[in-house]
Write an enzyme that holds these catalytic residues in place. Structure first.
Site, PDB file in Angstrom:
ATOM      1  N   ASP A   1       0.821  -1.214   0.000  1.00 20.27           N
ATOM      2  CA  ASP A   1       0.000   0.000   0.000  1.00 20.27           C
ATOM      3  C   ASP A   1       0.853   1.262   0.000  1.00 20.27           C
ATOM      4  OD1 ASP A   1       0.375  -1.181   2.747  1.00 20.27           O
ATOM      5  OD2 ASP A   1      -0.304   0.815   3.330  1.00 20.27           O
TER       6      ASP A   1
ATOM      7  N   ASP B   1       4.930   7.892   0.690  1.00 17.85           N
ATOM      8  CA  ASP B   1       4.652   7.650   2.106  1.00 17.85           C
ATOM      9  C   ASP B   1       5.927   7.550   2.939  1.00 17.85           C
ATOM     10  OD1 ASP B   1       1.941   7.851   2.081  1.00 17.85           O
ATOM     11  OD2 ASP B   1       1.555   5.719   1.849  1.00 17.85           O
TER      12      ASP B   1
END
Length: 489
Positions: A250, A260
């Site tokens: 993810d 991220d």
């Protein structure tokens, strides 16, 4: 004149069905204020160079803004190798897309925007320290030329947020060409929503890989593009000594852009086993494991795409990963060493160099920068970086002898000055060491954002000699080496 005049917005993702997202408004923080505004990046989108209250109120969600259509994406993913179906934007919202002056569309994502249906046990907030780290690192990576998302701005507030201690809520405005992750395809595959998965693949091709429409098997070509871009990104990470820390599926962008930022770290002392995430007890995401994990993640994506792509095509694309990674890594390392031609014994020269660095715990960035300054500094500056100076001297003699074999396009021997000038454009003087980020965080938590902005400006030009900033190029103190960072943010 409106400050928004000339800024173009759209929201293509919001035109998909509710299976892809949930509409939800940001939950404003208390007394929000600017920490940083990325002026150079803002101008590339037609935004003002200096952001005032109007821009702050719009991007922080304090005021409704017609061009924004906030939504939380739904996705899934493998976390530390274990599939988790209950993922999605748990603290961030996609506000809209904004057009760059070159015509490219970028997502505007507000990180730390509050609770969403995918927050699970979280509070939907981000704290100042993690927001500072992502802001600085995404811009540092851009300065290095490594594929990455970008940071447009950062805000803090007076809203208390509880982690290991009481901290304060912060917001990051992240720009990315897409926020679509490997986990988006996994979600639709494992929930058997195959029509939605096909639609997503069609939109990915339309928006990001239009060249795939011209081939016989567009979905297979799309996957091959993702494999290629991921391999290139990982090659950059390994060449520049960057450890991501949480390579869950993810956290993997379909465009091969670093995504991220959490418990990341650049290598100080060269250690292929470096683990920057203190939650990674097994070393799954150690520095040297990143190529293997990337291939594992691509294999998970391939499995999710199996309803659209034949097995032999998936395997063929996966088979190109290591070849492309090796090719790009070799290209980058040759640039760092100034060895553009190929000689049969080069592989051994590279191997012995990494052995030397590992055995002597040599600072990775400083070693290559000193090699690129042999036209102005003594070779002793390189040798002194190693404990075993005799071994360092022997390797350096071998390297310099190899450099004498370099020739330019006209067949002339490459001069030391020419070689080193090019090497300095491949070997940064300044990187975002974890201790530098921590010093900036310490000041920011006291309300002083000067160090955050100073570092951000410095890291825009990491290859340049910025003599007034030489203290930032110093070797890290012992307390600042191999800092393990928490996922908690």
């Amino acid at each position: 004149m409106s400050i928004w005049k000339g800024v173009r917005f759209t929201h293509r993702f919001s035109e998909l069905s509710s299976a892809f997202f949930t509409n939800i408004a940001p939950q404003p923080l208390d007394n929000t204020r600017w920490v940083a505004w990325n002026r150079e990046l803002a101008l590339q989108f037609g935004l003002p160079e200096h952001a005032g209250d109007e821009v702050l109120n719009v991007f922080s969600g304090q005021e409704d803004f017609a061009p924004f259509f906030p939504l939380a994406m739904k996705y899934a993913g493998h976390q530390f190798g274990v599939y988790n179906p209950d993922l999605g934007d748990g603290r961030g919202l996609l506000l809209a897309e904004m057009q760059h002056k070159d015509g490219t569309w970028f997502d505007i994502h507000l990180k730390g925007a509050g609770l969403t249906p995918y927050s699970r046990m979280g509070d939907g907030r981000a704290v100042l320290r993690s927001t500072v780290r992502e802001y600085l690192c995404s811009e540092a990576m851009a300065g290095l030329g490594i594929p990455t998302t970008r940071a447009l701005g950062m805000m803090d507030s007076d809203t208390p947020v509880y982690r290991e201690k009481m901290e304060y809520g912060a917001l990051l405005i992240r720009l990315a060409e897409t926020h679509i992750r490997f986990g988006h395809f996994e979600h639709f595959f494992y929930t058997n929503q195959l029509s939605e998965q096909k639609l997503l693949a069609d939109k990915v091709i339309e928006w990001h890989f239009p060249q795939c429409l011209a081939v016989e098997k567009p979905y297979a070509e799309m996957f091959e593009c993702i494999v290629d871009k991921t391999a290139v990104m990982i090659a950059y990470w390994q060449a520049y000594g960057f450890a991501h820390g949480v390579m869950n599926t993810d956290n993997m962008s379909i465009l091969g852009q670093t995504f991220d930022y959490g418990p990341f770290g650049f290598l100080d002392d060269y250690d292929p086993n470096y683990i920057c995430n203190h939650s990674d007890y097994q070393g799954r995401y150690a520095f040297e494991q990143q190529p293997r994990v990337a291939l594992w993640n691509l294999s998970a994506l391939a499995h999710a795409l199996s309803p659209l792509i034949e097995r032999e095509d998936l395997e063929a694309a996966l088979g190109k990963f290591e070849v492309r990674l090796s090719q790009k890594f070799s290209e980058l390392m040759r640039a760092k060493l100034g060895l553009h031609t190929k000689v049969s014994d080069d592989g051994r020269l590279f191997e012995t160099m990494f052995e030397l660095l590992h055995q002597n715990k040599t600072d990775y960035t400083r070693f290559f920068r000193e090699l690129s300054c042999l036209d102005i500094n003594s070779p002793q500056a390189v040798i002194d970086l190693c404990i075993d100076r005799e071994a360092a001297s022997a390797w350096l003699d071998r390297y310099l002898a190899r450099c004498e074999l370099e020739v330019d396009e006209q067949g002339e021997c490459v001069s030391v000055e020419s070689r080193c000038a090019k090497m300095r454009q491949a070997n940064p003087k300044y990187i975002l060491r974890n201790y530098l980020a921590q010093l900036a965080i310490d000041k920011a938590e006291e309300g002083d954002f000067s160090e955050v902005n100073r570092l951000a400006e410095l890291l825009k030009r990491p290859y340049d000699e910025q003599m007034e900033w030489d203290e930032y190029a110093k070797l890290p103190p012992e307390w600042g080496k191999k800092m393990e960072i928490s996922c908690s943010s």
